[in-house]
Write a protein that holds these residues in place. Structure first.
Motif: not given
Length: 339
Positions: A290-301, A226-243
């Motif tokens: 910024k480039v870290s979010y991008a490389t994380d997404a690449i490494q997720l596929g 029930d806890v709401a968390y504020n997420c970095n939008a770049d991180v969230a986008a990269g994670r969504i893209a990877g999954e």
């Protein structure tokens, strides 16, 4: 239907709403003001190469390679705050939908949050580029992001002829988070680290031809559900893209892309190139995350991650379609990072 929509996009002159550079040609088409853009583009006898046809073939190659594929776009910066750029962005998403490309939008909203925090007299500060998020700050962020900002974007896409539904990361446990632990030991409050994504929900909507528009407010896991968390939008986008195993992820920014030490655009980089450029301090400061979010997404596929200049009108169409079948963008509107 896809061919019909492609023909409509081209005949309306939408292809000339942005600049396309064909890698096989040095010719660049620019938008011109004419009474009948269709007739001029199709029957300009002064154009020996028939640039309209060259552009059409480039777009057709891009559409063919991306039909049925998923693209995730992080939407923020000037592209979001400028009415003209915002309208163009929504038109771009609607156009991609009509061409059979599946699109997920993840948006930010930092300036809007800051404005509301000031209005309601809630204090906040940044540590290491992250907003320290007390419960009161998250309440305001959720109100702004999941309310007015999210609905303005989804409504804008619908008004442009597309189909979109606004979602919070808390809806159906879309973004499941744990508390982010700052590497320097600073307590950031309710800032979330996205651990899993409800891809079934996103896939179901995409299968229906609907673009999910996701606000980056996540939900806790287990006892913290029930806890709401504020997420970095770049991180969230990269994670969504990877999954989702997306074909592309675009991060719209207020910069031209990754620049070398002579301030020239680096159009294409590998993950190793990025690491080397960080090591020799070519990439510094705010560009590193910024480039870290991008490389994380690449490494997720994800196959390709774009750091795209969102200040350019129709930046999304430009980078998705102007590169043709190779999918490496226009070569002018930012940097693509690949494996």
């Amino acid at each position: 239907m896809m061919l019909k929509n492609l023909a409509i996009l081209l005949s309306l002159g939408a292809i000339n709403a942005f600049t396309i550079q064909n890698p096989k040609s040095n010719l660049i088409s620019q938008r011109t003001s004419v009474a009948n853009p269709t007739a001029t583009a199709l029957f300009d006898q002064a154009d020996p190469v028939n640039q309209f046809a060259v552009n059409a073939l480039t777009v057709a190659d891009a559409v063919s390679s991306l039909a049925g594929e998923t693209i995730v776009i992080k939407y923020g910066g000037n592209a979001m705050t400028s009415p003209e750029l915002s309208k163009g962005f929504c038109e771009d998403i609607a156009a991609l939908q009509k061409l059979g490309i599946r699109v997920v939008v993840v948006h930010g909203g930092g300036p809007q949050i800051a404005s509301m925090l000031e209005k309601v007299a809630v204090e906040s500060r940044f540590e290491g580029g992250m907003r320290v998020s007390s419960k009161e700050v998250v309440d305001v962020a959720e109100m702004v992001l999941c309310g007015s900002v999210n609905k303005q974007i989804s409504s804008g896409i619908c008004s442009a002829g597309g189909m979109a539904i606004g979602l919070s990361g808390r809806d159906a446990n879309l973004l499941q988070c744990e508390k982010l632990l700052n590497k320097d030991g600073i307590d950031l409050g309710n800032v979330g680290d996205v651990k899993s994504v409800n891809t079934d929900l996103l896939e179901d909507l995409l299968d229906l031809g609907i673009t999910p528009v996701v606000s980056p407010i996540g939900t806790g896991i287990g006892d913290e559900k029930d806890v709401a968390y504020n997420c970095n939008a770049d991180v969230a986008a990269g994670r969504i893209a990877g999954e989702l195993m997306a074909s592309r992820v675009l991060f719209l920014t207020d910069i031209a892309g990754v620049l070398d030490k002579e301030m020239k655009l680096l159009k294409e980089l590998s993950i190793q190139d990025v690491n080397d450029l960080i090591a020799d301090e070519t990439i510094t400061g705010g560009m590193i995350p910024k480039v870290s979010y991008a490389t994380d997404a690449i490494q997720l596929g994800v196959k390709g991650a774009f750091i795209t200049d969102g200040r350019v009108p129709h930046a999304v169409l430009n980078e998705i379609l102007a590169g043709g079948a190779d999918g490496k963008g226009s070569g002018q509107g930012g940097t693509i990072i690949t494996m």
